[in-house]
Structure formats: C-alpha cells, structure tokens
Design a protein around this motif. Structure first.
Motif, mmCIF file in Angstrom:
data_model
loop_
_atom_site.group_PDB
_atom_site.id
_atom_site.type_symbol
_atom_site.label_atom_id
_atom_site.label_comp_id
_atom_site.label_asym_id
_atom_site.label_seq_id
_atom_site.Cartn_x
_atom_site.Cartn_y
_atom_site.Cartn_z
ATOM 1 N N THR A 167 0.815 -1.215 0.000
ATOM 2 C CA THR A 167 0.000 0.000 0.000
ATOM 3 C C THR A 167 0.850 1.268 0.000
ATOM 4 O OG1 THR A 167 -0.131 0.007 2.425
ATOM 5 C CG2 THR A 167 -1.862 -1.175 1.215
ATOM 6 N N ALA A 168 2.166 1.110 0.231
ATOM 7 C CA ALA A 168 3.082 2.259 0.243
ATOM 8 C C ALA A 168 4.501 1.727 0.073
ATOM 9 C CB ALA A 168 2.960 3.041 1.548
ATOM 10 N N ASP A 169 5.452 2.620 -0.219
ATOM 11 C CA ASP A 169 6.852 2.214 -0.246
ATOM 12 C C ASP A 169 7.259 1.751 1.151
ATOM 13 O OD1 ASP A 169 6.673 3.191 -2.791
ATOM 14 O OD2 ASP A 169 8.209 4.744 -2.557
ATOM 15 N N LEU A 170 7.997 0.656 1.228
ATOM 16 C CA LEU A 170 8.401 0.127 2.537
ATOM 17 C C LEU A 170 9.588 -0.802 2.376
ATOM 18 C CD1 LEU A 170 7.180 -3.075 2.630
ATOM 19 C CD2 LEU A 170 5.046 -1.788 2.720
ATOM 20 N N GLU A 171 10.150 -1.231 3.509
ATOM 21 C CA GLU A 171 11.255 -2.183 3.528
ATOM 22 C C GLU A 171 10.752 -3.512 4.081
ATOM 23 O OE1 GLU A 171 14.450 -1.730 2.533
ATOM 24 O OE2 GLU A 171 14.028 0.318 1.855
ATOM 25 N N LEU A 172 11.205 -4.606 3.453
ATOM 26 C CA LEU A 172 10.887 -5.944 3.939
ATOM 27 C C LEU A 172 12.088 -6.841 3.669
ATOM 28 C CD1 LEU A 172 8.777 -7.926 5.139
ATOM 29 C CD2 LEU A 172 8.070 -8.437 2.789
ATOM 30 N N ALA A 173 12.599 -7.454 4.718
ATOM 31 C CA ALA A 173 13.731 -8.379 4.612
ATOM 32 C C ALA A 173 14.921 -7.761 3.868
ATOM 33 C CB ALA A 173 13.290 -9.666 3.925
ATOM 34 N N GLY A 174 15.139 -6.466 4.093
ATOM 35 C CA GLY A 174 16.274 -5.795 3.480
ATOM 36 C C GLY A 174 16.062 -5.362 2.048
ATOM 37 N N HIS A 175 14.862 -5.515 1.526
ATOM 38 C CA HIS A 175 14.560 -5.125 0.147
ATOM 39 C C HIS A 175 13.598 -3.934 0.153
ATOM 40 C CE1 HIS A 175 16.454 -8.672 -1.710
ATOM 41 N NE2 HIS A 175 15.976 -9.340 -0.665
ATOM 42 N N HIS A 176 13.728 -3.111 -0.866
ATOM 43 C CA HIS A 176 12.867 -1.938 -0.991
ATOM 44 C C HIS A 176 11.656 -2.297 -1.847
ATOM 45 C CE1 HIS A 176 11.538 2.127 -1.011
ATOM 46 N NE2 HIS A 176 11.761 2.327 -2.300
ATOM 47 N N ILE A 177 10.491 -2.276 -1.222
ATOM 48 C CA ILE A 177 9.232 -2.575 -1.902
ATOM 49 C C ILE A 177 8.552 -1.267 -2.272
ATOM 50 C CG2 ILE A 177 7.040 -3.838 -1.760
ATOM 51 C CD1 ILE A 177 9.520 -5.579 -1.416
ATOM 52 N N LYS A 178 8.066 -1.192 -3.501
ATOM 53 C CA LYS A 178 7.382 0.008 -3.954
ATOM 54 C C LYS A 178 5.868 -0.158 -3.856
ATOM 55 C CE LYS A 178 9.079 3.113 -5.813
ATOM 56 N NZ LYS A 178 9.550 4.408 -5.275
ATOM 57 N N GLU A 179 5.189 0.953 -3.662
ATOM 58 C CA GLU A 179 3.729 0.946 -3.631
ATOM 59 C C GLU A 179 3.182 0.277 -4.900
ATOM 60 O OE1 GLU A 179 -0.025 4.102 -3.670
ATOM 61 O OE2 GLU A 179 1.996 4.789 -3.115
ATOM 62 N N GLY A 180 2.244 -0.642 -4.706
ATOM 63 C CA GLY A 180 1.643 -1.353 -5.827
ATOM 64 C C GLY A 180 2.358 -2.620 -6.231
ATOM 65 N N ASP A 181 3.516 -2.928 -5.622
ATOM 66 C CA ASP A 181 4.213 -4.174 -5.911
ATOM 67 C C ASP A 181 3.364 -5.366 -5.453
ATOM 68 O OD1 ASP A 181 6.416 -3.021 -7.043
ATOM 69 O OD2 ASP A 181 7.807 -3.483 -5.420
ATOM 70 N N LEU A 182 3.468 -6.455 -6.201
ATOM 71 C CA LEU A 182 2.795 -7.704 -5.857
ATOM 72 C C LEU A 182 3.735 -8.588 -5.042
ATOM 73 C CD1 LEU A 182 0.755 -10.096 -6.124
ATOM 74 C CD2 LEU A 182 1.749 -10.518 -8.401
ATOM 75 N N LEU A 183 3.212 -9.124 -3.940
ATOM 76 C CA LEU A 183 3.930 -10.117 -3.161
ATOM 77 C C LEU A 183 3.106 -11.403 -3.137
ATOM 78 C CD1 LEU A 183 4.072 -7.163 -1.432
ATOM 79 C CD2 LEU A 183 5.823 -8.480 -0.238
ATOM 80 N N VAL A 184 3.755 -12.536 -3.403
ATOM 81 C CA VAL A 184 3.104 -13.834 -3.266
ATOM 82 C C VAL A 184 3.782 -14.568 -2.118
ATOM 83 C CG1 VAL A 184 2.297 -13.976 -5.632
ATOM 84 C CG2 VAL A 184 4.568 -14.854 -5.077
ATOM 85 N N LEU A 185 2.998 -15.306 -1.362
ATOM 86 C CA LEU A 185 3.443 -15.837 -0.084
ATOM 87 C C LEU A 185 3.875 -17.290 -0.216
ATOM 88 C CD1 LEU A 185 0.473 -14.026 1.316
ATOM 89 C CD2 LEU A 185 2.694 -13.688 2.369
ATOM 90 N N GLY A 186 5.150 -17.545 0.053
ATOM 91 C CA GLY A 186 5.685 -18.898 -0.041
ATOM 92 C C GLY A 186 5.373 -19.694 1.215
ATOM 93 N N LEU A 187 4.213 -20.341 1.228
ATOM 94 C CA LEU A 187 3.792 -21.072 2.427
ATOM 95 C C LEU A 187 4.693 -22.274 2.688
ATOM 96 C CD1 LEU A 187 -0.100 -20.980 2.009
ATOM 97 C CD2 LEU A 187 1.443 -19.248 2.956
ATOM 98 N N THR A 188 5.021 -23.019 1.637
ATOM 99 C CA THR A 188 5.925 -24.155 1.813
ATOM 100 C C THR A 188 7.306 -23.677 2.246
ATOM 101 O OG1 THR A 188 4.769 -25.531 0.189
ATOM 102 C CG2 THR A 188 7.052 -26.087 0.649
ATOM 103 N N ALA A 189 7.825 -22.690 1.546
ATOM 104 C CA ALA A 189 9.158 -22.170 1.891
ATOM 105 C C ALA A 189 9.173 -21.621 3.313
ATOM 106 C CB ALA A 189 9.562 -21.087 0.897
ATOM 107 N N GLY A 190 8.121 -20.918 3.702
ATOM 108 C CA GLY A 190 8.050 -20.368 5.053
ATOM 109 C C GLY A 190 7.988 -21.448 6.117
ATOM 110 N N ASN A 191 7.211 -22.498 5.860
ATOM 111 C CA ASN A 191 7.115 -23.593 6.823
ATOM 112 C C ASN A 191 8.437 -24.330 7.006
ATOM 113 O OD1 ASN A 191 4.442 -23.231 7.499
ATOM 114 N ND2 ASN A 191 3.664 -24.854 6.199
ATOM 115 N N LEU A 192 9.270 -24.325 5.959
ATOM 116 C CA LEU A 192 10.557 -25.023 6.003
ATOM 117 C C LEU A 192 11.725 -24.072 6.244
ATOM 118 C CD1 LEU A 192 9.981 -27.468 3.002
ATOM 119 C CD2 LEU A 192 9.710 -27.961 5.438
ATOM 120 N N ASP A 193 11.430 -22.840 6.604
ATOM 121 C CA ASP A 193 12.457 -21.823 6.827
ATOM 122 C C ASP A 193 13.469 -22.317 7.865
ATOM 123 O OD1 ASP A 193 13.968 -19.586 7.382
ATOM 124 O OD2 ASP A 193 12.257 -18.256 7.725
#
Length: 422
Positions: free
Chosen positions: A311-337
């Motif tokens: 919804t706005a420019d922000l930082e996530l995991a050391g990366h710069h995310i821009k407003e309107g960027d799409l994020l898809v959620l790695g459920l398998t990858a997250g569970n095995l983190d």
C-alpha cells in the motif's frame, strides 16, 4: 517460454536485479518450476534471503516471500499489505491483460478475499456463518457415503490409483452435497477447479464453466431453497447482491476442493510410504490429526498463496518494496524456513503455527470442514481395504507443480480385492 519480459513489464523496482532483464529472474512457472520447486525456493533463499524477485505467468514481476517471519508480517498487516488487487501497479498500468491466467488467482472480485476492513468483515461474516451452519449437518456422514461409493468402483480389482480414483474427486462430491448441486456435476467441476489453479490457456474457459454452473445453481435455489450453503448465502442478513453471491460460491468451491484434494493425496502418500503410520491408523494407536498436521507443515496444499499488494513504499527483509508491488506468499518455503526449523526431522506434533491455512484476517474459514473430509476419507479407506500397500517404490512417486501448488501425479496401491459395500 519468452526470453524477455512480455507486455513491457519490468522487474519489481528496488530488487537487486531490477535492471538485468527477465533472464536474471527466476520463473515460478514452466517446465523447470514444475519439476523441482523446492530447489528453486532453496536457491532463491541463498541468493536473496527471505524475499526474492520472481516472474509469474506472462513474465509478470512479483516478490516471493520465503521467510516464515516475513510471511507472518505480510499476512498479519493488511494496512501495509492489502489483498485488494486494484492497487496492483502492473495491472493499473496495463501490463496484465484481462485474459491473463493470473487474473483467475489475483484479479479483484466482489468477494471477501479481495477486500480488507469493513467490506471484508461483512462478506466474510456471511461465509463463516454458513460454513459453520453446514459443518454441523453431517459432513462426516456425507464423506463416508461418497468415500464408499468411490471405493466400490475399484474395490474388486485389488489395485487403484488413490489420486485419480479417490482423492482427486471425493472432496468435490462432498461439496456438491453441501452446495445443493447434483453429484453428477462433481467430476467436471473438479477438473475445472484444478485447471483454474494450474493456470495456462484453459484457465479462463474453465472459470467461465464454473460460473455458469454456479449461476444456474443460485437461480434454482432462489426458487427452491434448501438447507445448503447456497441458500444460506442467498438469505444471509449481510444482504449479498447477485455478483457477491456468485463470487463467494466460486471462491469456496475452488479453494475448498483444490486444497482438500491435494492435502488428502499428500496424507495418503505419507501413511503409505511409512508402514508404521499405516499400522498405527488401522490399529487406532495413531491419530490421523497428527498425520494431517505433519503434512500441513511439510507439504501444504497451496505452496504459494496469492497475493498481497504493497500500500506504500516500505522495507521488507532488506529489500525496498514500492507501492503497488505484488507479493506472493511462499507457504511451503516459510514452513521449512531454516531460521525456525533448522532441523526438519524434529517432531512438530501439536504445533499448529504452520502457514498452511494462511493467517491474519484472511485465514481460511473452512479448515475444520477440510479436516473432517480428510480424516473421514482416510479412515474409511484404510478400514475398507485390507492389505493396503504402495504398489511402486516410494521414490517413483512424482509431483507436478504450478505457480501455486505441487500436486501428486499418482498414488498406485494394491490391496486384497473386496466386494462392493452394501
């Protein structure tokens, strides 16, 4: 497969390879991704950390969330990560066509998944109220009935494919009963739901077929109400309009069937590749809930969840995310983190903090129904078929992945041939 970004699309702004072109980004679709998505997740984690730039169908850019904590942050924070795709920059700027297979999974619809805040609460309330209502109306009895009918079709042969002959269609047969649909619609609807999730050129046509069937169902239930999910939506105090009714029928049908059928196949795979688990279930010493829980940690039915939009420019995991960027959620990858599971061999029994049901305001509202279908389906199967065993070496079992899920191709079994149940 194209070598350059289609429709003038660019990589997510702010990513480490933003100016390197499509060849520098990993595609979550296509032949390579279909064979070994786990290796892709591992490589991306090594190269980029808990968040990685990727390409979806049509070479549309997105961020894949790989870390468990980062997935939780995105799922739990609708103010920063909205489910409303109308703010998706690539869509707004015309890089995603209306006919794109991605629209079936990411496009905005008048349903509770596509909205946040009060609109979401209003629509979700109608869904959860009616799911709770049908959950108390003999779901296990319906599952037992259809499970026995499915088994009757192959019981006297002494062999079967428990994906194609059982897990692939059983959840849809139960859903036809809960929705007030004729059981005869079950097979075609199951095929169409699978194609919508899989994507590709046929996704739009299959979605249209689903909507046609559900439109006819809604009209029939207006004239002839019943004690079913469809009638409940039509009469709910939230006052859903025609488009909202159809969108929620579609949402529940597709998500409930595809996730439950996939999870059922994976549970059967686990118990058949570990004879001690199968023996424990038959003897009653092992609780099926424990097996389902393990599968939800290690092979959740949706490997990647669509999607959230910054919804706005922000930082996530050391990366710069821009407003309107799409994020898809790695459920398998997250569970095995490895940050939270450095040793995946350690028991996770009793730990329900997996990502398989999503999280936050959009957490799956029908998880109890899915669990009931799976537990009953497994119980009926293992007690109907004495001598049940895997017919091929466990290492011969294969899966095919799309962007969103990895489905078991087949599960060949042998057993002592039985006469049909009366």
């Amino acid at each position: 497969m194209t070598d350059q970004l289609s429709n003038g699309s660019s990589a997510p702004r702010g990513c480490p390879v933003a100016h390197g072109g499509a060849d520098d980004l990993t595609r979550l679709y296509g032949p390579d991704a279909a064979l070994d998505p786990h290796s892709i997740y591992g490589r991306l984690r090594k190269e980029h950390g808990a968040l990685a730039p990727v390409l979806l169908e049509g070479d549309i850019p997105a961020w894949l969330v790989l870390g468990y904590r980062e997935n939780r942050r995105v799922l739990d924070n609708a103010r920063q990560f909205s489910r409303d795709s109308r703010i998706w920059r690539d869509w707004k700027e015309g890089r995603v066509e209306a006919t794109s297979p991605l629209i079936q999974m990411l496009g905005w619809r008048p349903d509770c998944v596509s909205q946040d805040g009060e609109p979401h609460r209003r629509l979700r309330g109608a869904v959860t109220d009616n799911l709770q209502s049908i959950a108390g109306r003999g779901i296990r009895r319906h599952v037992t009935h259809f499970a026995n009918k499915q088994i009757d079709a192959f019981a006297d042969e002494g062999s079967a494919d428990l994906v194609g002959d059982y897990a692939e269609y059983l959840p849809m047969l139960v859903l036809t009963r809960l929705f007030g649909l004729p059981a005869a619609e079950g097979h075609n609807l199951a095929v169409s739901c699978a194609q919508v999730i899989k994507g590709g050129e046929g996704a739009l046509a299959h979605n249209d077929r689903i909507m046609e069937i559900l439109g006819e169902l809604a009209e029939r239930k207006r004239a002839e109400p019943g004690s079913d999910f469809t009638t409940g939506l039509l009469g709910h105090e939230a006052g859903l309009d025609d488009d909202e009714i159809l969108s929620h029928l579609r949402l529940v049908l597709i998500t409930a069937h595809t996730t439950t059928s996939n999870l059922l196949a994976r549970v059967l795979q686990l118990i058949l590749t570990d004879t001690s688990r199968l023996a424990g279930l038959v003897s009653g010493q092992l609780n099926i809930t424990t097996v389902v829980e393990e599968v939800m940690w290690n092979t959740p039915p949706l490997a990647v969840l669509p999607g959230r939009f910054a919804t706005a420019d922000l930082e996530l995991a050391g990366h710069h995310i821009k407003e309107g960027d799409l994020l898809v959620l790695g459920l398998t990858a997250g569970n095995l983190d490895p940050e939270i599971r450095p040793d995946t061999g350690v028991s996770i029994q009793g730990n329900q903090s997996h990502l398989a049901f999503s999280g936050g305001a959009h957490e799956c509202p029908g998880q109890n129904i899915g669990q009931a279908i799976i537990e009953t389906a497994v119980d009926v199967l293992v007690h109907r078929l004495p001598g049940l065993r895997l017919a091929v070496p466990a290492d011969d079992l294969t899966s095919t992945a799309s962007t969103w899920e990895a489905r078991l191709d087949s599960l060949p079994v042998e057993f002592v041939a039985q006469t049909a149940a009366v």
